[in-house]
Design a protein around this motif. Structure first.
Motif, PDB file in Angstrom:
ATOM      1  N   VAL A 101       1.240  -1.067  -0.109  1.00  0.00           N
ATOM      2  CA  VAL A 101       0.153   0.147  -0.184  1.00  0.00           C
ATOM      3  C   VAL A 101       1.250   1.177   0.312  1.00  0.00           C
ATOM      4  CG1 VAL A 101      -1.428   0.776   1.283  1.00  0.00           C
ATOM      5  CG2 VAL A 101      -1.341  -1.483   1.351  1.00  0.00           C
ATOM      6  N   VAL A 102       2.309   1.038   0.718  1.00  0.00           N
ATOM      7  CA  VAL A 102       3.245   2.288   0.783  1.00  0.00           C
ATOM      8  C   VAL A 102       3.408   2.660  -0.440  1.00  0.00           C
ATOM      9  CG1 VAL A 102       4.774   3.089   1.877  1.00  0.00           C
ATOM     10  CG2 VAL A 102       3.281   1.867   2.828  1.00  0.00           C
ATOM     11  N   THR A 103       4.140   1.461  -1.501  1.00  0.00           N
ATOM     12  CA  THR A 103       4.610   2.060  -2.523  1.00  0.00           C
ATOM     13  C   THR A 103       3.889   2.806  -3.487  1.00  0.00           C
ATOM     14  OG1 THR A 103       4.586  -0.946  -2.569  1.00  0.00           O
ATOM     15  CG2 THR A 103       6.285   0.049  -2.249  1.00  0.00           C
ATOM     16  N   ILE A 104       2.183   2.447  -3.491  1.00  0.00           N
ATOM     17  CA  ILE A 104       1.401   2.117  -4.751  1.00  0.00           C
ATOM     18  C   ILE A 104       1.011   3.849  -4.579  1.00  0.00           C
ATOM     19  CG2 ILE A 104       1.851   0.252  -5.813  1.00  0.00           C
ATOM     20  CD1 ILE A 104      -1.486   0.266  -4.859  1.00  0.00           C
ATOM     21  N   TYR A 105       1.341   4.239  -3.242  1.00  0.00           N
ATOM     22  CA  TYR A 105       0.091   5.337  -2.629  1.00  0.00           C
ATOM     23  C   TYR A 105       0.383   6.594  -3.663  1.00  0.00           C
ATOM     24  CZ  TYR A 105      -1.446   9.060   0.170  1.00  0.00           C
ATOM     25  OH  TYR A 105      -2.602  10.316   0.606  1.00  0.00           O
ATOM     26  N   LYS A 106       1.707   6.675  -3.764  1.00  0.00           N
ATOM     27  CA  LYS A 106       1.932   8.518  -4.339  1.00  0.00           C
ATOM     28  C   LYS A 106       1.426   8.003  -5.853  1.00  0.00           C
ATOM     29  CE  LYS A 106       6.004  10.150  -2.012  1.00  0.00           C
ATOM     30  NZ  LYS A 106       6.421  10.604  -1.442  1.00  0.00           N
ATOM     31  N   PRO A 107       1.894   6.815  -6.773  1.00  0.00           N
ATOM     32  CA  PRO A 107       1.318   6.307  -8.712  1.00  0.00           C
ATOM     33  C   PRO A 107      -0.235   6.493  -8.463  1.00  0.00           C
ATOM     34  CG  PRO A 107       3.253   4.762  -7.660  1.00  0.00           C
ATOM     35  CD  PRO A 107       2.915   5.835  -6.810  1.00  0.00           C
ATOM     36  N   MET A 108      -0.671   6.112  -7.567  1.00  0.00           N
ATOM     37  CA  MET A 108      -2.240   6.022  -7.741  1.00  0.00           C
ATOM     38  C   MET A 108      -2.457   7.121  -7.820  1.00  0.00           C
ATOM     39  SD  MET A 108      -3.440   2.828  -8.438  1.00  0.00           S
ATOM     40  CE  MET A 108      -4.769   3.258  -8.123  1.00  0.00           C
ATOM     41  N   ARG A 109      -2.305   7.979  -6.613  1.00  0.00           N
ATOM     42  CA  ARG A 109      -2.239   9.752  -6.015  1.00  0.00           C
ATOM     43  C   ARG A 109      -2.586  10.500  -7.384  1.00  0.00           C
ATOM     44  NH1 ARG A 109       0.334  12.690  -2.218  1.00  0.00           N
ATOM     45  NH2 ARG A 109       2.586  12.608  -3.080  1.00  0.00           N
ATOM     46  N   TRP A 110      -1.128  10.022  -8.559  1.00  0.00           N
ATOM     47  CA  TRP A 110      -1.111  11.180  -9.550  1.00  0.00           C
ATOM     48  C   TRP A 110      -2.038  10.315 -11.176  1.00  0.00           C
ATOM     49  CZ3 TRP A 110       1.298  15.628 -10.359  1.00  0.00           C
ATOM     50  CH2 TRP A 110       1.753  16.058  -9.200  1.00  0.00           C
ATOM     51  N   LEU A 111      -2.153   8.965 -10.835  1.00  0.00           N
ATOM     52  CA  LEU A 111      -3.109   8.264 -12.099  1.00  0.00           C
ATOM     53  C   LEU A 111      -3.815   8.954 -11.799  1.00  0.00           C
ATOM     54  CD1 LEU A 111      -3.302   6.347 -14.270  1.00  0.00           C
ATOM     55  CD2 LEU A 111      -3.740   4.886 -12.273  1.00  0.00           C
ATOM     56  N   ALA A 112      -4.883   8.903 -10.739  1.00  0.00           N
ATOM     57  CA  ALA A 112      -6.566   9.390 -10.123  1.00  0.00           C
ATOM     58  C   ALA A 112      -6.298  10.886 -11.280  1.00  0.00           C
ATOM     59  CB  ALA A 112      -6.611  10.065  -8.576  1.00  0.00           C
ATOM     60  N   VAL A 113      -5.552  11.519 -10.380  1.00  0.00           N
ATOM     61  CA  VAL A 113      -5.405  13.537 -11.121  1.00  0.00           C
ATOM     62  C   VAL A 113      -5.327  13.292 -12.476  1.00  0.00           C
ATOM     63  CG1 VAL A 113      -3.620  15.523 -10.982  1.00  0.00           C
ATOM     64  CG2 VAL A 113      -3.857  13.842  -9.248  1.00  0.00           C
ATOM     65  N   ALA A 114      -4.555  12.308 -13.066  1.00  0.00           N
ATOM     66  CA  ALA A 114      -4.413  12.371 -14.877  1.00  0.00           C
ATOM     67  C   ALA A 114      -6.004  11.620 -14.919  1.00  0.00           C
ATOM     68  CB  ALA A 114      -3.290  11.538 -15.495  1.00  0.00           C
ATOM     69  N   MET A 115      -6.496  10.930 -14.837  1.00  0.00           N
ATOM     70  CA  MET A 115      -7.914  10.260 -14.556  1.00  0.00           C
ATOM     71  C   MET A 115      -8.896  11.602 -14.808  1.00  0.00           C
ATOM     72  SD  MET A 115      -8.184   6.774 -13.487  1.00  0.00           S
ATOM     73  CE  MET A 115      -9.580   6.953 -13.327  1.00  0.00           C
ATOM     74  N   ALA A 116      -8.776  12.572 -13.477  1.00  0.00           N
ATOM     75  CA  ALA A 116      -9.784  13.561 -13.425  1.00  0.00           C
ATOM     76  C   ALA A 116      -9.666  15.158 -14.599  1.00  0.00           C
ATOM     77  CB  ALA A 116      -8.994  14.171 -12.074  1.00  0.00           C
ATOM     78  N   ILE A 117      -8.117  14.724 -15.080  1.00  0.00           N
ATOM     79  CA  ILE A 117      -8.273  15.739 -16.333  1.00  0.00           C
ATOM     80  C   ILE A 117      -8.385  15.068 -17.475  1.00  0.00           C
ATOM     81  CG2 ILE A 117      -6.299  17.003 -17.391  1.00  0.00           C
ATOM     82  CD1 ILE A 117      -4.638  17.033 -14.999  1.00  0.00           C
ATOM     83  N   GLY A 118      -8.407  13.711 -17.980  1.00  0.00           N
ATOM     84  CA  GLY A 118      -9.292  13.169 -18.734  1.00  0.00           C
ATOM     85  C   GLY A 118     -10.715  13.120 -18.775  1.00  0.00           C
TER      86      GLY A 118
END
Length: 360
Positions: A58-75
């Motif tokens: 969970v700790v290792t995927i926290y940051k990339p998942m946050r930026w992926l959520a931002v990218a999905m929101a922009i999309g």
């Protein structure tokens, strides 16, 4: 001659830009809130598990998942707003592959850390070293593949690089030969690393002797192996060296070893009491594991004899200490009980001069 611009067009443009900015802000905020809440729930669930492996993932995927959520929101906003769609389409071809590659790399490292965390130290240490070696090699191999694929996806998104690639297809045969020749060392190291993980000639923590250096395998990489010697030197050995040439592995299947010490004594030595003392001392020493305790006369010369005292221990470190203590004890015992067994090669000048003066 000059076309008069309608101020209302500016008003419309600024209104559209403001709507786009508000939509982006709202969408990104919602995405971040959902991401934070979701991970709070996940972390609360993982706290109740018996292992920390899921916490590491969970700790290792926290940051990339946050930026992926931002990218999905922009999309999502870009699908309904042309002012956002055009710049996002130009940026997304670089950002999205990078974020997905980052996420995949984090997942690989998280699984590797979780699998190492789940290893029970109470089990066989040999099996643990083998598993740790496989995890390290396969995780590095997967990381290299992910990085290469991510860079390739990013480069494909660059129009200039894509056109160059199409042009180079005309001479694909020459390019393939050149790339194959240039990549041969890297491919050889990659295959050697995979072969190292499958065949396990060495593992992390093994005691090896290579090129005259004795030490523990500290790290295994795709192209080289790090061996730490007893004096804290770090020996860097190519991975292919362990597959193509001969080396010693003292702990391949077990840490239990047998080691000798040698005593060079006078031929008049009485071996029977020495054997009795050796067996008594070894049986009482806690480092001895009870497997091997033998004394043999391996050489006999006119000037000396050679006794080989062999002992065994549970670990390589215990064996080294046991041999040192045995050597020290036997020499001390010989000095006290059989001093005539110790070979002397000394030039006693003073005594010789006295004898010479007395004869004169």
């Amino acid at each position: 001659m000059f076309q008069r611009l309608d101020p209302r067009n500016y008003q419309i443009a600024w209104d559209d830009l403001a709507v786009a900015c508000v939509a982006l802000a709202v969408s990104i905020t919602i995405a971040l809130v959902i991401h934070r809440v979701a991970f709070m729930v996940i972390k609360r669930l993982t706290r109740h598990s018996d292992t920390q492996a899921d916490d590491i993932l969970v700790v290792t995927i926290y940051k990339p998942m946050r930026w992926l959520a931002v990218a999905m929101a922009i999309g999502i906003v870009a699908n309904s707003n042309e002012l956002v769609a055009d710049p996002w389409e130009a940026v997304a071809r670089f950002v999205v592959p990078g974020i997905i590659g980052w996420l995949a790399l984090s997942v690989v490292r998280g699984f590797a850390g979780a699998m190492e965390q789940r290893m029970d130290e109470k089990h066989d240490p040999i099996a643990i070293r083998g598993r740790r070696t496989k995890i390290a090699i396969f995780s590095r191999t997967a990381s290299v593949v992910i990085i290469v694929i991510t860079i390739a996806l990013v480069l494909i998104g660059i129009p200039g690089v894509r056109e160059i690639g199409v042009t180079m297809m005309a001479s694909a045969g020459i390019v393939a030969i050149a790339v194959g020749a240039a990549a041969q060392p890297a491919l050889k190291s990659l295959i050697a690393g995979l072969q190292m993980a499958l065949t396990e000639p060495i593992r992390i923590g093994d005691m090896v002797v290579v090129d005259g250096h004795t030490g523990r395998v500290e790290e295994i990489r795709m192209s080289f192996v790090l061996v730490r010697t007893w004096d804290e030197r770090l020996i860097i050995v190519p991975t292919t060296r362990f597959l193509e040439e001969t080396f010693e592995n003292w702990s391949r299947s077990s840490e239990k070893l047998t080691g000798p010490i040698f005593l060079n004594l006078d031929p008049i030595t009485d071996v029977t009491p020495i054997r009795a003392e050796f067996e008594r001392w070894v049986a009482a020493n806690p480092l001895h594991d009870g497997r091997t305790a033998s004394i043999l006369m391996t050489e006999a010369h006119p000037e000396s004899i050679e006794l080989r005292l062999a002992v065994s221990a549970r670990t390589i470190g215990d064996l080294w200490t046991l041999r040192c203590e045995l050597r020290e004890h036997m020499l001390a015992w010989l000095r006290e009980n059989q001093p005539e067994a110790l070979i002397r090669h000394r030039l006693e000048v003073a005594a010789a001069n006295e004898r010479a003066s007395g004869e004169a």
